[in-house]
Design a protein around this motif. Sequence first.
Motif, mmCIF file in Angstrom:
data_model
loop_
_atom_site.group_PDB
_atom_site.id
_atom_site.type_symbol
_atom_site.label_atom_id
_atom_site.label_comp_id
_atom_site.label_asym_id
_atom_site.label_seq_id
_atom_site.Cartn_x
_atom_site.Cartn_y
_atom_site.Cartn_z
ATOM 1 N N PRO A 267 48.360 -47.800 16.577
ATOM 2 C CA PRO A 267 48.327 -47.288 15.200
ATOM 3 C C PRO A 267 47.012 -47.570 14.474
ATOM 4 C CG PRO A 267 50.406 -48.397 15.654
ATOM 5 C CD PRO A 267 49.505 -48.681 16.812
ATOM 6 N N THR A 268 46.433 -48.772 14.715
ATOM 7 C CA THR A 268 45.195 -49.135 14.021
ATOM 8 C C THR A 268 44.058 -48.207 14.407
ATOM 9 O OG1 THR A 268 45.903 -51.454 13.971
ATOM 10 C CG2 THR A 268 43.560 -51.000 13.599
ATOM 11 N N ALA A 269 43.954 -47.886 15.697
ATOM 12 C CA ALA A 269 42.896 -46.981 16.145
ATOM 13 C C ALA A 269 43.094 -45.579 15.571
ATOM 14 C CB ALA A 269 42.863 -46.932 17.671
ATOM 15 N N ALA A 270 44.362 -45.134 15.485
ATOM 16 C CA ALA A 270 44.640 -43.809 14.927
ATOM 17 C C ALA A 270 44.233 -43.752 13.456
ATOM 18 C CB ALA A 270 46.118 -43.474 15.090
ATOM 19 N N GLU A 271 44.521 -44.810 12.693
ATOM 20 C CA GLU A 271 44.131 -44.838 11.281
ATOM 21 C C GLU A 271 42.621 -44.923 11.137
ATOM 22 O OE1 GLU A 271 46.185 -47.843 9.145
ATOM 23 O OE2 GLU A 271 48.180 -46.980 9.475
ATOM 24 N N ARG A 272 41.970 -45.639 12.044
ATOM 25 C CA ARG A 272 40.518 -45.760 11.974
ATOM 26 C C ARG A 272 39.853 -44.401 12.199
ATOM 27 N NH1 ARG A 272 39.799 -49.137 15.910
ATOM 28 N NH2 ARG A 272 40.373 -50.958 14.653
ATOM 29 N N ARG A 273 40.405 -43.618 13.108
ATOM 30 C CA ARG A 273 39.828 -42.286 13.370
ATOM 31 C C ARG A 273 39.967 -41.382 12.150
ATOM 32 N NH1 ARG A 273 42.040 -43.298 18.601
ATOM 33 N NH2 ARG A 273 44.043 -42.310 18.045
ATOM 34 N N VAL A 274 41.089 -41.465 11.471
ATOM 35 C CA VAL A 274 41.262 -40.641 10.266
ATOM 36 C C VAL A 274 40.352 -41.141 9.150
ATOM 37 C CG1 VAL A 274 42.901 -39.885 8.510
ATOM 38 C CG2 VAL A 274 43.629 -40.056 10.893
ATOM 39 N N GLY A 275 40.270 -42.459 8.965
ATOM 40 C CA GLY A 275 39.436 -43.021 7.914
ATOM 41 C C GLY A 275 37.967 -42.705 8.080
ATOM 42 N N ALA A 276 37.516 -42.535 9.334
ATOM 43 C CA ALA A 276 36.113 -42.208 9.566
ATOM 44 C C ALA A 276 35.767 -40.805 9.085
ATOM 45 C CB ALA A 276 35.794 -42.337 11.058
ATOM 46 N N VAL A 277 36.772 -39.932 9.013
ATOM 47 C CA VAL A 277 36.548 -38.548 8.581
ATOM 48 C C VAL A 277 36.853 -38.367 7.105
ATOM 49 C CG1 VAL A 277 37.237 -36.134 8.938
ATOM 50 C CG2 VAL A 277 37.068 -37.692 10.898
ATOM 51 N N LEU A 278 37.887 -39.020 6.643
ATOM 52 C CA LEU A 278 38.366 -38.822 5.279
ATOM 53 C C LEU A 278 37.596 -39.721 4.320
ATOM 54 C CD1 LEU A 278 40.423 -37.363 3.532
ATOM 55 C CD2 LEU A 278 42.038 -39.211 3.990
ATOM 56 N N ARG A 279 36.776 -39.114 3.491
ATOM 57 C CA ARG A 279 35.976 -39.846 2.511
ATOM 58 C C ARG A 279 36.698 -39.895 1.172
ATOM 59 N NH1 ARG A 279 32.972 -42.739 5.734
ATOM 60 N NH2 ARG A 279 31.823 -41.481 7.246
ATOM 61 N N PRO A 280 36.486 -40.961 0.395
ATOM 62 C CA PRO A 280 37.154 -41.029 -0.919
ATOM 63 C C PRO A 280 36.620 -39.964 -1.863
ATOM 64 C CG PRO A 280 35.605 -42.841 -0.648
ATOM 65 C CD PRO A 280 35.684 -42.160 0.686
ATOM 66 N N ALA A 281 37.453 -39.566 -2.814
ATOM 67 C CA ALA A 281 37.062 -38.556 -3.790
ATOM 68 C C ALA A 281 36.017 -39.132 -4.744
ATOM 69 C CB ALA A 281 38.276 -38.081 -4.572
ATOM 70 N N VAL A 282 35.112 -38.292 -5.181
ATOM 71 C CA VAL A 282 34.112 -38.682 -6.165
ATOM 72 C C VAL A 282 34.696 -38.418 -7.546
ATOM 73 C CG1 VAL A 282 31.799 -38.275 -7.053
ATOM 74 C CG2 VAL A 282 32.233 -38.160 -4.586
ATOM 75 N N VAL A 283 34.955 -39.482 -8.290
ATOM 76 C CA VAL A 283 35.535 -39.365 -9.624
ATOM 77 C C VAL A 283 34.419 -39.483 -10.649
ATOM 78 C CG1 VAL A 283 37.208 -40.311 -11.258
ATOM 79 C CG2 VAL A 283 37.672 -40.374 -8.791
ATOM 80 N N ARG A 284 34.235 -38.437 -11.438
ATOM 81 C CA ARG A 284 33.197 -38.436 -12.465
ATOM 82 C C ARG A 284 33.818 -38.865 -13.786
ATOM 83 N NH1 ARG A 284 28.756 -36.018 -10.440
ATOM 84 N NH2 ARG A 284 29.015 -34.659 -8.624
ATOM 85 N N ARG A 285 33.461 -40.049 -14.232
ATOM 86 C CA ARG A 285 33.987 -40.566 -15.486
ATOM 87 C C ARG A 285 32.961 -40.380 -16.598
ATOM 88 N NH1 ARG A 285 35.730 -44.541 -11.783
ATOM 89 N NH2 ARG A 285 38.006 -44.712 -11.647
ATOM 90 N N SER A 286 33.449 -40.019 -17.740
ATOM 91 C CA SER A 286 32.579 -39.895 -18.905
ATOM 92 C C SER A 286 32.192 -41.284 -19.399
ATOM 93 C CB SER A 286 33.305 -39.124 -20.011
ATOM 94 O OG SER A 286 32.515 -39.120 -21.172
ATOM 95 N N ARG A 287 30.901 -41.469 -19.666
ATOM 96 C CA ARG A 287 30.448 -42.787 -20.101
ATOM 97 C C ARG A 287 30.657 -43.010 -21.597
ATOM 98 N NH1 ARG A 287 24.543 -42.848 -17.559
ATOM 99 N NH2 ARG A 287 24.685 -40.675 -18.204
ATOM 100 N N GLY A 288 31.143 -42.009 -22.290
ATOM 101 C CA GLY A 288 31.569 -42.185 -23.672
ATOM 102 C C GLY A 288 30.428 -42.268 -24.658
ATOM 103 N N ARG A 289 30.753 -42.825 -25.836
ATOM 104 C CA ARG A 289 29.795 -42.864 -26.931
ATOM 105 C C ARG A 289 28.602 -43.751 -26.629
ATOM 106 N NH1 ARG A 289 33.821 -43.397 -32.181
ATOM 107 N NH2 ARG A 289 34.873 -41.370 -31.903
ATOM 108 N N ALA A 290 28.838 -44.793 -25.834
ATOM 109 C CA ALA A 290 27.725 -45.701 -25.517
ATOM 110 C C ALA A 290 26.618 -44.958 -24.807
ATOM 111 C CB ALA A 290 28.218 -46.865 -24.667
ATOM 112 N N ALA A 291 26.991 -44.058 -23.874
ATOM 113 C CA ALA A 291 25.982 -43.290 -23.160
ATOM 114 C C ALA A 291 25.258 -42.343 -24.101
ATOM 115 C CB ALA A 291 26.644 -42.514 -22.024
ATOM 116 N N VAL A 292 26.013 -41.709 -25.020
ATOM 117 C CA VAL A 292 25.394 -40.786 -25.979
ATOM 118 C C VAL A 292 24.420 -41.542 -26.867
ATOM 119 C CG1 VAL A 292 25.845 -39.252 -27.911
ATOM 120 C CG2 VAL A 292 27.370 -39.242 -25.933
ATOM 121 N N ALA A 293 24.853 -42.716 -27.333
ATOM 122 C CA ALA A 293 23.980 -43.512 -28.191
ATOM 123 C C ALA A 293 22.717 -43.927 -27.455
ATOM 124 C CB ALA A 293 24.734 -44.744 -28.691
#
Length: 354
Positions: free
Chosen positions: A302-328
């Motif tokens: 099972p560990t090898a099977a999960e490792r093979r999937v994890g090598a292909v499946l990349r985490p999603a890129v979440v774009r967060r707004s930096r809010g008022r501090a970034a604007v300021a």
Amino acid sequence: MKLQQPLMVAALAFALGSLAFAQSAPGADVDSSAPTAPALSSTATIPQTAPEAATTPAVRMIEDFRDGDVKFSLNELVEVLRDRRHEGWVLAAYPDPKTSQPLIGAGFSLDLPARAHTQPDPLNPHPFLEPSSAELWQAAGFDPARLDDILNVFHERRSAWSKRTWRRQLFSLPPQISNEDAMQLVRVGAIQAVYNARAYCRNFDQLTAPQQMAMAQLVYQMGVNLEHFSAFLAMINPGAGPRAAAVDPTAATLDGPIALDQAPDYWLGVQKSLMTSQWARLYRTRAISVIAMLDPAYGDDPTAAERRVGAVLRPAVVRRSRGRAAVATRQVAVTTHRGHAHKATRRARSRKRA
């Protein structure tokens, strides 16, 4: 003749009355071979299922399920679902992160209506069953009034609490059900997931134990939304029909039930059809576990099977707004830049005058 008939009736009534008295008297000799009603002990558990729910399709589904109907252990599936990497375990009603609908235990929905779900695959004789949350609640043996009380508390909190408050209070809410109740609910949900997994996959009975568990987990989490995974459903239902897939000729020649041990490339294609989904990117940890189970060699390592999937499946890129501090910060940078430019212009004019 007319006089004898009443006398015979009276004699018969007297004989029956004497027999009843003799059997009820202390020390009476009773035939031990006669059937007697079982006595209820003080510790006997009385089913709580409402009589009017005793014949619903949801109740029949639960009653008809046998552990031998699947190749994996249903108890193991229950333990997987209650893991925090999957559904979690909260003993009070809480909102679904996406839909805000009330959930409890290991993601058991509390207010879903009954839905019609037709079978689009003419080659799959197994129907879908989508009962309401109230029906499943009663099928678990719980009082409907108790469900109403839980929902009332949930809606009061939802009207007063923000999402931040829910996150802060989630794991400190007073329990509304016990651990045993939550286990019973997740078991009912798991049985329904197995039932509908057969309707989604016509070759369900030919799958390996891990593959069957993977299908049940997908159905448990997504419900009817799994219908939108058309590429995946087409891959696991090769052949004619609306979900037919053109299988890669290098995978295997499939002339009937899938030859699990002879089609590794075919199953790699099935896994990739899920890896490219938004679900897999958003729920990466859970997706790796589920998708890896579709590998025919999962049981060997099972560990090898999960490792093979994890090598292909990349985490999603979440774009967060930096809010008022970034604007300021941007505004300060622009102001500073303009100030430096103004000073440079004044210096240049001074040089020209000189």
